[in-house]
Design an enzyme around this catalytic site. Structure first.
Site, PDB file in Angstrom:
ATOM      1  N   HIS A  29       0.839  -1.203   0.000  1.00 23.76           N
ATOM      2  CA  HIS A  29       0.000   0.000   0.000  1.00 23.76           C
ATOM      3  C   HIS A  29       0.875   1.255   0.000  1.00 23.76           C
ATOM      4  O   HIS A  29       0.642   2.191  -0.785  1.00 23.76           O
ATOM      5  CB  HIS A  29      -0.910  -0.015   1.229  1.00 23.76           C
ATOM      6  CG  HIS A  29      -1.824   1.170   1.323  1.00 23.76           C
ATOM      7  ND1 HIS A  29      -3.140   1.133   0.911  1.00 23.76           N
ATOM      8  CD2 HIS A  29      -1.619   2.435   1.772  1.00 23.76           C
ATOM      9  CE1 HIS A  29      -3.702   2.317   1.106  1.00 23.76           C
ATOM     10  NE2 HIS A  29      -2.797   3.122   1.635  1.00 23.76           N
ATOM     11  N   GLU A  30       1.878   1.285   0.862  1.00 33.82           N
ATOM     12  CA  GLU A  30       2.728   2.474   0.954  1.00 33.82           C
ATOM     13  C   GLU A  30       3.597   2.629  -0.297  1.00 33.82           C
ATOM     14  O   GLU A  30       3.853   3.750  -0.746  1.00 33.82           O
ATOM     15  CB  GLU A  30       3.599   2.410   2.210  1.00 33.82           C
ATOM     16  CG  GLU A  30       2.841   2.238   3.512  1.00 33.82           C
ATOM     17  CD  GLU A  30       1.757   3.287   3.732  1.00 33.82           C
ATOM     18  OE1 GLU A  30       1.844   4.376   3.129  1.00 33.82           O
ATOM     19  OE2 GLU A  30       0.816   3.014   4.487  1.00 33.82           O
ATOM     20  N   HIS A  85       1.726   4.329  -3.046  1.00 35.16           N
ATOM     21  CA  HIS A  85       1.607   5.782  -2.917  1.00 35.16           C
ATOM     22  C   HIS A  85       2.724   6.526  -3.640  1.00 35.16           C
ATOM     23  O   HIS A  85       2.602   7.734  -3.893  1.00 35.16           O
ATOM     24  CB  HIS A  85       1.598   6.187  -1.442  1.00 35.16           C
ATOM     25  CG  HIS A  85       0.240   6.157  -0.819  1.00 35.16           C
ATOM     26  ND1 HIS A  85      -0.833   6.803  -1.357  1.00 35.16           N
ATOM     27  CD2 HIS A  85      -0.207   5.553   0.317  1.00 35.16           C
ATOM     28  CE1 HIS A  85      -1.895   6.610  -0.595  1.00 35.16           C
ATOM     29  NE2 HIS A  85      -1.548   5.853   0.421  1.00 35.16           N
ATOM     30  N   GLU A 138      -5.808   7.415  -2.067  1.00 35.32           N
ATOM     31  CA  GLU A 138      -6.059   6.295  -1.161  1.00 35.32           C
ATOM     32  C   GLU A 138      -6.778   5.162  -1.880  1.00 35.32           C
ATOM     33  O   GLU A 138      -6.510   3.984  -1.653  1.00 35.32           O
ATOM     34  CB  GLU A 138      -6.882   6.758   0.041  1.00 35.32           C
ATOM     35  CG  GLU A 138      -6.084   7.468   1.106  1.00 35.32           C
ATOM     36  CD  GLU A 138      -4.942   6.626   1.652  1.00 35.32           C
ATOM     37  OE1 GLU A 138      -5.098   5.392   1.795  1.00 35.32           O
ATOM     38  OE2 GLU A 138      -3.883   7.191   1.920  1.00 35.32           O
TER      39      GLU A 138
END
Length: 573
Positions: free
Chosen positions: A478-479, A482, A501
């Site tokens: 997830h990070e 980003h 997000e």
């Protein structure tokens, strides 16, 4: 106009007058003192004025005039005996000659409460309804308004960039008789250097930041802003384009968390919520106010300084018991993405180096990069990795893992084993990594989220280690996602954070399935199960949250925009 707000309930005002003047580069020179829990130092801003003025309603303009006449009573600072140009740190000590890697930063939006106000926005630069967007009102002086909170500002002065040796090359009209115009011309030429001159640009930024002052500026602070003016400078063009601010943080500042790590040793880190970096340094908060930066941070030699920066900094010993760290960013980023963590972190290294680990260590040098336009990028000019043929084949970027000593073993067993597969999976799906490198830090137990991504550094909660490889892997994916959706493509204003997000949440499943090397039907089953769980969680949150927290506020646009953008709908979360 001292606005009283509760950050837990109210929108935070964007006070900076970005419609008239923009910060193009920050140079920070800071000392970290754990005994007093204060970060102390100087900030040099390199500014650019432009024609980005927005149309203001009569009421807004009248409010700004009223504030300037009644509330903004400027004062000269208390005498400050700390030298502004800190002679303890020379250019070589700060590492300004050691520029190495280009990359990008990204804006993490996880854990945000959305309490940011964008009631008025121009096409390209956003402002707040609370902003005293002061231009030229008759005979009044121009105000530079910066977002600022929980800071002690000691002195503000103009920087004499014309005194820097060799700076004559940036003077197109050396016969200018007005010295202030000559200084501003130098900054304009320095800011406008082409991308392939990034090393020279950073070096001159550093030299200019150490130049002597040439006159103190009047300033005032209120709860949410720092307001600066120069007597007689009635326009943004006439306002000094290089200023130095001497300041210190406060122990209770909401941008900085002083705490102890899991081994009981002191540490400090910045958290992007709830007020971003305005309690770390005066800045321009709107996410479209993009800038580059370089920072030198001094701390006790037993501490490691990690920061959002394109170079993997190494400490330079200044004197016994004190070290200096220098980082820089050449990709224009929102100031809110600047991240720092200082503590006695332990670097966790693999027991044996695999061929992939060795390949990852072969970092790319900007001096060898090909910056010829490949026809794939339409952004402002900067040293872009996507235009570098070598970067497109860099499957795994250089990476490091840091943690408190007590968690080093858990990181060795779990996190370190997952990082390369997750980076490789991201590259397989999206291609060139926006970042040139990545640090991952296991933050202290009071960290309020599972993770937060920033330029070149990711904060992870220790909870991800306790949840086994699945929780750690999905959060790491997830990070990493980003990096593309967060800042490489970032929010234009704070109400758009749900977009990054959403993409990151979707891509964490895609990356994680590829990192696990799942068969297509297994990946689909896993994604469907996680989607069902997320839907149930969303339903629960909707039932238990006040209605006003379930909608985004309407954004009003000014200027000539397409008709379908004039009426911005309210989107449900």
């Amino acid at each position: 106009m001292d606005i009283k707000l509760d950050p837990s309930r109210d929108d935070l005002p964007l006070m900076a007058n970005t419609s008239h003047i923009l910060v193009k580069h920050y140079v920070l020179d800071l000392d970290v003192d754990f005994e007093s829990q204060i970060i102390d130092g100087t900030l040099v801003l390199f500014l650019e004025s432009g024609n980005r003025s927005r149309k203001k309603s009569g009421s807004t303009e009248e409010a700004c005039r009223s504030e300037s006449n009644e509330a903004c009573e400027f004062r000269k600072p208390e005498p400050c005996h700390v030298p502004v140009a800190d002679t303890r740190t020379s250019l070589s000590q700060m590492g300004y000659s050691d520029f190495a890697i280009c990359g990008k930063g990204e804006r993490d939006t996880s854990g945000k409460d959305g309490n940011h106000d964008n009631q008025e926005q121009t096409y390209g630069i956003s402002s707040s309804k609370h902003c005293c967007d002061t231009g030229n009102h008759g005979s009044e002086d121009f105000l530079l308004v910066l977002d600022c909170c929980d800071l002690s500002v000691l002195r503000v002065e103009e920087v004499d960039v014309a005194a820097v040796p060799g700076i004559e090359k940036f003077t197109r009209s050396p016969k200018l008789t007005v010295v202030s115009e000559l200084r501003n011309q130098i900054v304009r030429e320095l800011v406008a250097l082409p991308a392939d001159h990034w090393r020279e640009q950073l070096d001159y930024y550093a030299r200019c930041s150490l130049a002597p002052g040439c006159g103190e500026l009047l300033f005032d602070t209120d709860t949410w802003s720092l307001q600066i003016r120069k007597t007689g400078a009635q326009t943004a063009t006439a306002f000094p384009h290089a200023i130095r601010i001497r300041y210190r943080t406060k122990p209770q500042g909401r941008s900085v968390t002083w705490t102890s790590d899991q081994s009981g040793r002191p540490c400090v880190y910045t958290m992007g919520s709830p007020i971003n970096n305005r309690a770390l340094f005066p800045c321009q908060e709107p996410p479209v106010a993009m800038s580059t930066w370089q920072a030198t941070v001094r701390a006790a030699a037993s501490f490691v300084v990690l920061m959002s920066g394109e170079n993997s900094a190494k400490p330079t010993q200044l004197r016994e018991g004190c070290s200096s760290w220098h980082y820089y960013v050449t990709m224009p980023m929102p100031a809110s993405t600047f991240t720092i963590a200082v503590g006695p972190w332990t670097e966790v290294k693999p027991e044996t180096c695999s061929p992939s680990d060795l390949a990852a260590e072969r970092s790319l040098s900007l001096s060898e990069a090909d910056f010829r336009c490949a026809g794939i990028c339409g952004h402002m000019e900067y040293p872009c990795r996507f235009q570098n043929p070598s970067a497109t084949t860099q499957e795994i970027i250089p990476h490091r893992v840091f943690a408190p000593e007590s968690l080093a073993g858990a990181c060795q067993e779990t996190l370190l084993q997952l990082l390369s597969p997750c980076l490789s999976a991201a590259h397989a799906v999206l291609g060139t990594h926006p970042f040139s490198r990545l640090d991952v830090l296991i933050v202290p137990a009071n960290f309020p989220s599972l993770g937060m991504a920033s330029p070149h550094i990711v904060f992870l909660s220790q909870s991800t280690l306790a949840g086994g490889s699945h929780l750690c892997g999905t959060r790491l994916c997830h990070e990493i996602a980003h990096a593309w959706f967060g800042l490489a493509i970032g929010a234009r204003d704070w109400t758009e954070e749900w977009l990054s997000e959403g993409f990151a949440t979707h891509l964490e499943d895609v990356f994680w399935a590829k990192a696990q090397q799942l068969a297509p039907h297994e990946a689909q089953e896993q994604q469907e199960l996680r989607a069902s769980l997320r839907w149930r969680r969303l339903q629960d949150e909707s039932r238990n949250s006040p209605e006003q927290l379930q909608v985004l506020r309407v954004i009003s646009f000014s200027g000539s925009l397409p008709e379908d953008l004039e009426m911005t709908p309210i989107f449900p979360f």
